[in-house]
Design a protein around this motif. Structure first.
Motif, PDB file in Angstrom:
ATOM      1  N   SER A 149     -60.643 -54.275 -69.588  1.00  0.00           N
ATOM      2  CA  SER A 149     -61.822 -55.084 -69.301  1.00  0.00           C
ATOM      3  C   SER A 149     -62.949 -54.218 -68.748  1.00  0.00           C
ATOM      4  CB  SER A 149     -61.467 -56.194 -68.302  1.00  0.00           C
ATOM      5  OG  SER A 149     -62.591 -57.012 -68.029  1.00  0.00           O
ATOM      6  N   LYS A 153     -66.707 -53.407 -70.287  1.00  0.00           N
ATOM      7  CA  LYS A 153     -67.947 -53.559 -69.519  1.00  0.00           C
ATOM      8  C   LYS A 153     -68.852 -52.349 -69.705  1.00  0.00           C
ATOM      9  CE  LYS A 153     -66.372 -56.399 -65.599  1.00  0.00           C
ATOM     10  NZ  LYS A 153     -66.164 -56.376 -64.130  1.00  0.00           N
ATOM     11  N   ARG A 188     -65.630 -62.702 -72.590  1.00  0.00           N
ATOM     12  CA  ARG A 188     -66.815 -62.289 -71.832  1.00  0.00           C
ATOM     13  C   ARG A 188     -68.091 -62.780 -72.508  1.00  0.00           C
ATOM     14  NH1 ARG A 188     -67.129 -59.191 -67.719  1.00  0.00           N
ATOM     15  NH2 ARG A 188     -65.024 -58.348 -68.040  1.00  0.00           N
ATOM     16  N   GLY A 191     -68.799 -66.360 -71.902  1.00  0.00           N
ATOM     17  CA  GLY A 191     -69.277 -66.695 -70.567  1.00  0.00           C
ATOM     18  C   GLY A 191     -68.193 -67.090 -69.598  1.00  0.00           C
ATOM     19  N   CYS A 192     -66.954 -66.743 -69.887  1.00  0.00           N
ATOM     20  CA  CYS A 192     -65.848 -67.080 -68.985  1.00  0.00           C
ATOM     21  C   CYS A 192     -65.964 -66.294 -67.683  1.00  0.00           C
ATOM     22  CB  CYS A 192     -64.505 -66.762 -69.646  1.00  0.00           C
ATOM     23  SG  CYS A 192     -64.144 -67.735 -71.127  1.00  0.00           S
ATOM     24  N   ASP A 193     -65.372 -66.838 -66.614  1.00  0.00           N
ATOM     25  CA  ASP A 193     -65.347 -66.099 -65.351  1.00  0.00           C
ATOM     26  C   ASP A 193     -64.332 -64.972 -65.451  1.00  0.00           C
ATOM     27  OD1 ASP A 193     -62.656 -67.084 -64.567  1.00  0.00           O
ATOM     28  OD2 ASP A 193     -63.655 -69.004 -64.294  1.00  0.00           O
ATOM     29  N   GLU A 194     -64.354 -64.062 -64.458  1.00  0.00           N
ATOM     30  CA  GLU A 194     -63.525 -62.863 -64.522  1.00  0.00           C
ATOM     31  C   GLU A 194     -62.036 -63.189 -64.600  1.00  0.00           C
ATOM     32  OE1 GLU A 194     -64.225 -59.649 -64.910  1.00  0.00           O
ATOM     33  OE2 GLU A 194     -66.323 -60.199 -65.161  1.00  0.00           O
ATOM     34  N   HIS A 195     -61.594 -64.212 -63.881  1.00  0.00           N
ATOM     35  CA  HIS A 195     -60.182 -64.580 -63.928  1.00  0.00           C
ATOM     36  C   HIS A 195     -59.795 -65.021 -65.337  1.00  0.00           C
ATOM     37  CE1 HIS A 195     -56.312 -66.383 -62.942  1.00  0.00           C
ATOM     38  NE2 HIS A 195     -56.728 -67.498 -63.530  1.00  0.00           N
ATOM     39  N   THR A 196     -60.611 -65.878 -65.939  1.00  0.00           N
ATOM     40  CA  THR A 196     -60.305 -66.387 -67.273  1.00  0.00           C
ATOM     41  C   THR A 196     -60.366 -65.273 -68.317  1.00  0.00           C
ATOM     42  OG1 THR A 196     -61.226 -68.543 -66.656  1.00  0.00           O
ATOM     43  CG2 THR A 196     -60.914 -68.129 -69.003  1.00  0.00           C
ATOM     44  N   ILE A 197     -61.293 -64.330 -68.131  1.00  0.00           N
ATOM     45  CA  ILE A 197     -61.387 -63.190 -69.050  1.00  0.00           C
ATOM     46  C   ILE A 197     -60.080 -62.409 -69.053  1.00  0.00           C
ATOM     47  CG2 ILE A 197     -62.490 -60.946 -69.407  1.00  0.00           C
ATOM     48  CD1 ILE A 197     -65.112 -62.267 -68.407  1.00  0.00           C
ATOM     49  N   ARG A 198     -59.523 -62.173 -67.867  1.00  0.00           N
ATOM     50  CA  ARG A 198     -58.279 -61.415 -67.782  1.00  0.00           C
ATOM     51  C   ARG A 198     -57.089 -62.225 -68.314  1.00  0.00           C
ATOM     52  NH1 ARG A 198     -61.716 -58.914 -64.775  1.00  0.00           N
ATOM     53  NH2 ARG A 198     -61.436 -56.730 -64.171  1.00  0.00           N
TER      54      ARG A 198
END
Length: 418
Positions: A149, A153, A188, A191-198
């Motif tokens: 991730s 970025k 990403r 627009g998901c939050d960082e937790h959902t991205i992982r």
């Protein structure tokens, strides 16, 4: 009533029913839109489109345009998201993951290459542990997903380009790494939050875990599966979900993506024949990422397709994918993803080496081949986005048709994957 006009006849207030040409010749995601202002009109006149079909019932007309009875066929369709001018303009916003890159593809390649090699080792070990009845070491996989991730970025296209490069004999393992990277990037961009991205990355890494329960002679068969063998392979999503359910703390979204990543929006998928919104967001994302990596990868019985041509193929499969998610996926990779072979107006062939966050149609290229003379040229870099560039992409090309191979070295340089 529909009428055909030239782009010179176009004016604000007209409603475009169809662009007369390929979708790669213009910068709009929808083939239908209102020419609401001068900015839209300039984009149309600056594009490769020379004629339009306008709808007189939905916009203004011109004197004596050629009448036609029905719309012309549109080659290489891209999903039509909306007819709303506001949303069409929104779709032209820069690619969110490319626009936020903090370094170039070249600067990120070495770190991305190390991640790909590490990911392959981790997946091989994970599959071996599951076969021997051992518990999956989740901490190491979580760290891998986190590091992937972070690489995305810095510059998403370095990792996304590298994970597509696979040897035929390593597809089963590298496919999991590739889908994890694609899921991270898509989440990403969505627009998901960082937790959902992982969580999305972990879903990609584990989506095919059930293949460990498949017979080796079917899983590694060098040819096309028989109907009976395919029926056996259809059991891998349920097998994987069962394995993941037994692991304490495994997110429900990961299990669901594993179980339903072969569902289709029209209900023709498996194992549940779910349709539309009955398929979870994570499973709909996994379906797109899984298929894209599958059709662009070399396998024992399949030569991987060109990235740009593969996106076009996927766009034509009506009822297969969530249209809006697929639209975001294309924006994430670019209309011409890294590694795509394209033909230029100058009759030269080039490979895409980097995306331009401001325009999906103007990536950076490495020009290397004369299409007219059918001979290799001294490679040179071309940035289509610079003001004085007088060349442009006129279409995609199939490397196989040109007898070209090993083109990834033109953008990846000497980086060796695996």
């Amino acid at each position: 009533m529909l009428k055909k006009i030239t782009v010179e006849q176009a004016t604000t207030g007209m409603f475009v029913h169809q662009f007369c040409g390929s979708w790669v010749d213009h910068p709009f995601w929808s083939r239908q839109l209102l020419i609401a202002n001068g900015s839209v009109l300039r984009k149309i006149r600056d594009s490769g489109i020379r004629e339009l079909i306008i709808d007189l019932e939905r916009g203004v007309g011109v004197d004596k345009p050629e009448e036609i009875a029905s719309p012309l066929p549109v080659p290489d369709p891209i999903p039509v998201i909306t007819d709303s001018p506001a949303e069409v303009q929104e779709s032209l916003q820069p690619n969110p993951i490319a626009d936020n890159s903090s370094c170039s593809v070249a600067q990120e390649l070495d770190r991305a290459q190390e991640l790909v090699a590490r990911g392959k080792r981790d997946v091989i070990r994970m599959f071996a542990d599951v076969r021997m009845g051992k518990v999956i070491e989740g901490e190491g996989l979580q760290l891998l997903v986190s590091d992937m991730s972070e690489s995305l970025k810095r510059n998403a296209h370095a990792l996304l380009g590298l994970v597509r490069i696979k040897r035929r004999d390593e597809y089963t393992y590298m496919h999991s790494v590739a889908v994890a990277a694609l899921m991270l990037a898509l989440a990403r961009s969505y627009g998901c939050d960082e937790h959902t991205i992982r969580v999305a990355g972990m879903a990609g890494l584990l989506h095919d875990l059930g293949k460990v329960a498949m017979p080796d002679h079917i899983l590694n068969k060098p040819g096309k599966l028989t109907d009976a063998e395919f029926d056996v392979m259809r059991g891998h999503p349920a097998a994987g979900a069962s394995l993941l359910t037994a692991l304490a703390g495994m997110p429900a979204e990961v299990i669901d993506a594993c179980l339903h990543h072969h569902e289709k929006m029209d209900g023709s998928g498996y194992p549940g024949k779910l349709s539309g919104e009955h398929i979870s967001l994570m499973a709909r994302m996994a379906a797109i990422c899984d298929v894209y990596d599958a059709i662009t990868s070399n396998r024992p019985y399949h030569l991987g397709g060109d990235p740009a041509s593969s996106l076009s193929r996927m766009a034509s499969w009506k009822g297969h994918f969530d249209t809006s998610l697929f639209h975001i996926f294309v924006r994430t990779l670019g209309i011409y993803p890294i590694g795509s072979l394209v033909r230029l107006a100058s009759d030269r062939l080039a490979i895409v080496i980097e995306q331009n966050p401001a325009s999906l149609l103007k990536p950076r290229l490495r020009v290397f081949y004369s299409a007219t003379k059918r001979q290799w040229l001294s490679p040179e870099t071309l940035d289509l986005a610079i003001d004085d560039c007088d060349d442009g992409i006129v279409g995609r090309e199939d490397p196989v048709a040109w007898g070209l191979s090993g083109l990834d070295r033109l953008w990846a340089g000497s980086v060796a994957v695996g």
